[in-house]
Design an enzyme around this catalytic site. Structure first.
Site, PDB file in Angstrom:
ATOM      1  N   LEU A 163      35.265  82.292  39.607  1.00  0.00           N
ATOM      2  CA  LEU A 163      33.845  81.918  39.568  1.00  0.00           C
ATOM      3  C   LEU A 163      33.638  80.623  38.792  1.00  0.00           C
ATOM      4  O   LEU A 163      34.440  80.269  37.920  1.00  0.00           O
ATOM      5  CB  LEU A 163      33.015  83.046  38.938  1.00  0.00           C
ATOM      6  CG  LEU A 163      33.302  83.475  37.497  1.00  0.00           C
ATOM      7  CD1 LEU A 163      32.664  82.553  36.483  1.00  0.00           C
ATOM      8  CD2 LEU A 163      32.783  84.893  37.293  1.00  0.00           C
ATOM      9  N   ARG A 164      32.562  79.920  39.146  1.00  0.00           N
ATOM     10  CA  ARG A 164      32.202  78.689  38.438  1.00  0.00           C
ATOM     11  C   ARG A 164      31.003  78.968  37.551  1.00  0.00           C
ATOM     12  O   ARG A 164      30.062  79.637  37.991  1.00  0.00           O
ATOM     13  CB  ARG A 164      31.817  77.593  39.449  1.00  0.00           C
ATOM     14  CG  ARG A 164      32.980  77.098  40.272  1.00  0.00           C
ATOM     15  CD  ARG A 164      32.513  76.346  41.496  1.00  0.00           C
ATOM     16  NE  ARG A 164      31.868  77.229  42.465  1.00  0.00           N
ATOM     17  CZ  ARG A 164      31.322  76.815  43.606  1.00  0.00           C
ATOM     18  NH1 ARG A 164      31.317  75.534  43.916  1.00  0.00           N
ATOM     19  NH2 ARG A 164      30.755  77.685  44.431  1.00  0.00           N
ATOM     20  N   GLU A 165      31.051  78.458  36.319  1.00  0.00           N
ATOM     21  CA  GLU A 165      29.879  78.598  35.458  1.00  0.00           C
ATOM     22  C   GLU A 165      28.713  77.866  36.100  1.00  0.00           C
ATOM     23  O   GLU A 165      28.889  76.841  36.747  1.00  0.00           O
ATOM     24  CB  GLU A 165      30.173  78.030  34.060  1.00  0.00           C
ATOM     25  CG  GLU A 165      31.099  78.939  33.299  1.00  0.00           C
ATOM     26  CD  GLU A 165      31.455  78.420  31.923  1.00  0.00           C
ATOM     27  OE1 GLU A 165      30.709  77.598  31.366  1.00  0.00           O
ATOM     28  OE2 GLU A 165      32.507  78.855  31.413  1.00  0.00           O
ATOM     29  N   LEU A 260      35.180  65.264  44.513  1.00  0.00           N
ATOM     30  CA  LEU A 260      35.493  63.841  44.652  1.00  0.00           C
ATOM     31  C   LEU A 260      34.476  63.012  43.871  1.00  0.00           C
ATOM     32  O   LEU A 260      34.212  61.877  44.228  1.00  0.00           O
ATOM     33  CB  LEU A 260      35.475  63.416  46.133  1.00  0.00           C
ATOM     34  CG  LEU A 260      36.604  63.930  47.023  1.00  0.00           C
ATOM     35  CD1 LEU A 260      36.495  63.307  48.424  1.00  0.00           C
ATOM     36  CD2 LEU A 260      37.982  63.637  46.440  1.00  0.00           C
ATOM     37  N   CYS A 270      37.782  75.959  31.224  1.00  0.00           N
ATOM     38  CA  CYS A 270      38.942  76.377  32.027  1.00  0.00           C
ATOM     39  C   CYS A 270      39.903  75.244  32.380  1.00  0.00           C
ATOM     40  O   CYS A 270      41.078  75.297  32.034  1.00  0.00           O
ATOM     41  CB  CYS A 270      38.467  77.052  33.309  1.00  0.00           C
ATOM     42  SG  CYS A 270      37.729  78.655  32.984  1.00  0.00           S
ATOM     43  N   LYS A 330      28.952  70.549  32.481  1.00  0.00           N
ATOM     44  CA  LYS A 330      28.455  70.284  33.834  1.00  0.00           C
ATOM     45  C   LYS A 330      27.038  70.823  33.933  1.00  0.00           C
ATOM     46  O   LYS A 330      26.641  71.665  33.111  1.00  0.00           O
ATOM     47  CB  LYS A 330      29.355  70.897  34.902  1.00  0.00           C
ATOM     48  CG  LYS A 330      29.356  72.406  34.906  1.00  0.00           C
ATOM     49  CD  LYS A 330      30.126  72.911  36.107  1.00  0.00           C
ATOM     50  CE  LYS A 330      30.127  74.411  36.151  1.00  0.00           C
ATOM     51  NZ  LYS A 330      30.910  74.963  37.227  1.00  0.00           N
TER      52      LYS A 330
HETATM   53  P1  NAD Z   1      34.985  83.994  26.648  1.00  0.00           P
HETATM   54  O1  NAD Z   1      35.816  83.516  25.531  1.00  0.00           O
HETATM   55  O2  NAD Z   1      33.619  83.433  26.908  1.00  0.00           O
HETATM   56  O3  NAD Z   1      34.789  85.576  26.510  1.00  0.00           O
HETATM   57  C1  NAD Z   1      35.783  86.458  26.112  1.00  0.00           C
HETATM   58  C2  NAD Z   1      35.114  87.629  25.392  1.00  0.00           C
HETATM   59  O4  NAD Z   1      36.083  88.640  25.139  1.00  0.00           O
HETATM   60  C3  NAD Z   1      34.526  87.248  24.034  1.00  0.00           C
HETATM   61  O5  NAD Z   1      33.169  87.633  23.998  1.00  0.00           O
HETATM   62  C4  NAD Z   1      35.366  88.029  23.034  1.00  0.00           C
HETATM   63  O6  NAD Z   1      34.647  88.425  21.879  1.00  0.00           O
HETATM   64  C5  NAD Z   1      35.772  89.231  23.873  1.00  0.00           C
HETATM   65  N1  NAD Z   1      36.977  89.932  23.407  1.00  0.00           N
HETATM   66  C6  NAD Z   1      38.142  89.404  22.993  1.00  0.00           C
HETATM   67  N2  NAD Z   1      39.001  90.382  22.660  1.00  0.00           N
HETATM   68  C7  NAD Z   1      38.364  91.564  22.873  1.00  0.00           C
HETATM   69  C8  NAD Z   1      38.733  92.923  22.719  1.00  0.00           C
HETATM   70  N3  NAD Z   1      39.934  93.288  22.278  1.00  0.00           N
HETATM   71  N4  NAD Z   1      37.833  93.881  23.041  1.00  0.00           N
HETATM   72  C9  NAD Z   1      36.604  93.536  23.480  1.00  0.00           C
HETATM   73  N5  NAD Z   1      36.194  92.258  23.642  1.00  0.00           N
HETATM   74  C10 NAD Z   1      37.076  91.287  23.352  1.00  0.00           C
HETATM   75  O7  NAD Z   1      35.887  83.861  27.930  1.00  0.00           O
HETATM   76  P2  NAD Z   1      35.449  83.634  29.468  1.00  0.00           P
HETATM   77  O8  NAD Z   1      34.948  82.258  29.661  1.00  0.00           O
HETATM   78  O9  NAD Z   1      34.641  84.806  29.914  1.00  0.00           O
HETATM   79  O10 NAD Z   1      36.889  83.708  30.139  1.00  0.00           O
HETATM   80  C11 NAD Z   1      37.657  84.882  30.116  1.00  0.00           C
HETATM   81  C12 NAD Z   1      38.937  84.645  30.897  1.00  0.00           C
HETATM   82  O11 NAD Z   1      38.633  84.364  32.264  1.00  0.00           O
HETATM   83  C13 NAD Z   1      39.761  83.451  30.406  1.00  0.00           C
HETATM   84  O12 NAD Z   1      41.124  83.730  30.590  1.00  0.00           O
HETATM   85  C14 NAD Z   1      39.333  82.329  31.327  1.00  0.00           C
HETATM   86  O13 NAD Z   1      40.327  81.348  31.460  1.00  0.00           O
HETATM   87  C15 NAD Z   1      39.134  83.079  32.632  1.00  0.00           C
HETATM   88  N6  NAD Z   1      38.162  82.456  33.544  1.00  0.00           N
HETATM   89  C16 NAD Z   1      37.024  81.907  33.040  1.00  0.00           C
HETATM   90  C17 NAD Z   1      36.092  81.335  33.922  1.00  0.00           C
HETATM   91  C18 NAD Z   1      34.828  80.684  33.393  1.00  0.00           C
HETATM   92  O14 NAD Z   1      34.149  80.034  34.181  1.00  0.00           O
HETATM   93  N7  NAD Z   1      34.490  80.800  32.127  1.00  0.00           N
HETATM   94  C19 NAD Z   1      36.324  81.353  35.294  1.00  0.00           C
HETATM   95  C20 NAD Z   1      37.474  81.965  35.769  1.00  0.00           C
HETATM   96  C21 NAD Z   1      38.383  82.519  34.879  1.00  0.00           C
END
Ligand code: NAD
Length: 444
Positions: A163-165, A260, A270, A330
């Site tokens: 997903l994209r933010e 592009l 990410c 973004k």
């Molecule tokens: P984030 O850091 O915003 O959120 C992670 C959450 O997990 C935090 O709120 C943290 O407090 C919680 N957490 C950590 N350890 C925990 C535990 N043991 N128990 C309960 N909660 C816990 O991360 P995100 O942006 O949501 O990304 C999560 C993963 O998904 C990453 O690996 C990221 O690379 C991937 N990802 C992110 C996106 C994006 O757009 N942000 C898109 C695709 C994939």
């Protein structure tokens, strides 16, 4: 109880309530499942339980509230409260960069250890890894869980999220594909069934291929932007227009128009960290990765290049006031993690400029921030578009002109209609495009 498409409603758990976890939890509740969301940050969990989503993500807040209110969504701080009864557990914790660039898996291992402590004796569930993790992590998690809790039946599936933010809910509910990297066929079937209402192609593959595919996708998207930024610099030097060049490229079906956009470069939570992790992985394996390294190097040059382009028309920036339009990495979100806009603001400050920022939703502590782009432009020697917020396109340029000390706009996202800006008597500069309008005489 059944779901929206008549399938059996499942009990799901989501560990980690960031962008990904909140979206996964709210969307599966929307599809008709019962979801418990486990978040270890107590303040965040309290806010979520009260219906407050801590990020400006369109559609997420109302969806979240609706399912809290109808009881299909619950929030817990402790794994032991949220996990019992879960048939599928989605691991959505963060995987930030370590100092050497590799992915820091501390949150993943801690969450896995908590899961091992909290699952009831003899429980059966699928653990779906949504976090972006280095190839091999799913396998390590399987081995770890078997070692800690041999009584559980807990197959682990690599299920990367794309997903994209700014469009998280839409992207989750209409994905171009679902990736299921599984060694256990029954676990893959359980997940495929959960995703069935989304009507997306499902790629079944090895866990390690799924993990690598997620990194490859992010690196490739970053590569397109870095590639275009190199062509943009050539265009600038030659007097060509990068917008015209990418229009030609984008109409080639082998290339396509997405990613592009020339400008300040890619950022966010990410692409930068995932590219760093991929490079660290290749280095650790002794596999040459000059292309991957080049993608990062080109991106790292964009901020300095933008400052230099501004100074080439505005003169030395020492003592000048610059309006920084945009802080988020973004448009459409308030996330400033690894934001090129923030990096630009800092570089402008280092060059001696006073920065007054505008962003409709994002914040930071380093600059004076206005929620009104006109306020940020008051008495400015230059205004720079650092995030391509669409509302900037429809600014009243005559008003901007009347507020600014000097009439100079640098569009570092190529987001504006240059002719409209120029028509109001401002000098309009973009990256990879010829200068529009006569530069005012440079002072100082
Ligand atoms: P984030 O850091 O915003 O959120 C992670 C959450 O997990 C935090 O709120 C943290 O407090 C919680 N957490 C950590 N350890 C925990 C535990 N043991 N128990 C309960 N909660 C816990 O991360 P995100 O942006 O949501 O990304 C999560 C993963 O998904 C990453 O690996 C990221 O690379 C991937 N990802 C992110 C996106 C994006 O757009 N942000 C898109 C695709 C994939």
């Amino acid at each position: 109880m059944s779901t929206r498409d008549g399938a059996m409603a499942r009990r799901l758990a989501v560990i980690g309530a960031g962008y990904v976890g909140l979206t996964v939890a709210a969307c599966f509740a929307h599809l008709g499942h019962r979801v418990s969301c486990i978040e270890c940050d107590e303040a965040k969990a309290r806010a979520l339980a009260a219906g407050r989503v801590p990020m400006a993500e369109p559609e997420l807040q109302p969806l979240w509230r609706r399912h809290l209110e109808d009881g299909t969504l619950t929030v817990h701080c402790e794994a032991a409260e949220g996990l019992p009864g879960a048939e599928v557990v989605f691991l959505c914790v963060g995987t930030p960069s370590s100092p050497d660039g590799a992915a820091d898996l501390g949150q993943v291992w801690r969450a896995a250890a908590e899961l091992a402590r909290a699952m009831p004796r003899g429980a059966r569930a699928v653990l779906a890894v949504k976090s972006t993790v280095p190839p091999g992590t799913t396998h390590h998690l399987s081995v770890m869980m078997r070692g800690l809790r041999p009584d559980l039946h807990l197959p682990v599936v690599a299920n990367p999220e794309f997903l994209r933010e700014g469009r998280a809910v839409q992207d989750f509910l209409s994905p171009p594909r679902i990736v299921l990297g599984a060694d256990d066929e029954e676990a893959a079937r359980t997940l495929a069934e959960l995703y069935r209402p989304l009507d997306a192609p499902v790629v079944h593959c090895r866990p390690i291929s799924a993990e690598l595919a997620k990194y490859a996708c992010n690196a490739f998207l970053a590569a397109r932007v870095s590639f275009v930024n190199e062509i943009a610099e050539l265009a600038e030097t030659l007097g060509a227009d990068i917008g015209e060049v990418t229009a030609v490229m984008g109409l080639d079906p082998r290339i396509g128009p997405a990613y592009l956009e020339a400008g300040l470069g890619w950022g966010g939570s990410c692409l930068p960290k995932d590219l760093r992790a991929l490079i660290a992985l290749a280095r650790g394996l002794g596999v040459p990765s000059p292309v991957l390294e080049g993608i990062a190097q080109t991106n790292a040059r964009q901020v300095a290049r933008t400052v230099a382009r501004l100074a080439s028309v505005a003169g030395p920036l020492e003592g000048k006031r610059v309006a920084l339009w945009g802080l988020a990495f973004k448009p459409g979100c308030d996330d400033t993690r690894d934001s090129p806009a923030l990096a630009l603001g800092r570089a402008l400050q280092e060059a001696g400029a006073e920065v007054t920022a505008y962003d409709p939703v994002a914040s930071c502590t380093e600059f004076a921030i206005h929620r009104d782009p006109y306020r940020a432009a008051e008495a400015a020697d230059a205004a720079v578009v650092a995030t391509g917020w669409p509302e900037l396109r429809s600014l009243d340029w005559a008003r901007v002109r009347s507020l600014m000390k000097r009439p100079l706009v640098l569009d570092a996202r190529n987001a504006l209609d240059g002719e409209a800006v120029r028509a109001a008597g401002l000098v309009y500069m973009a990256l990879g495009r010829p200068l529009v309008g006569e530069p005012a005489p440079v002072e100082g």
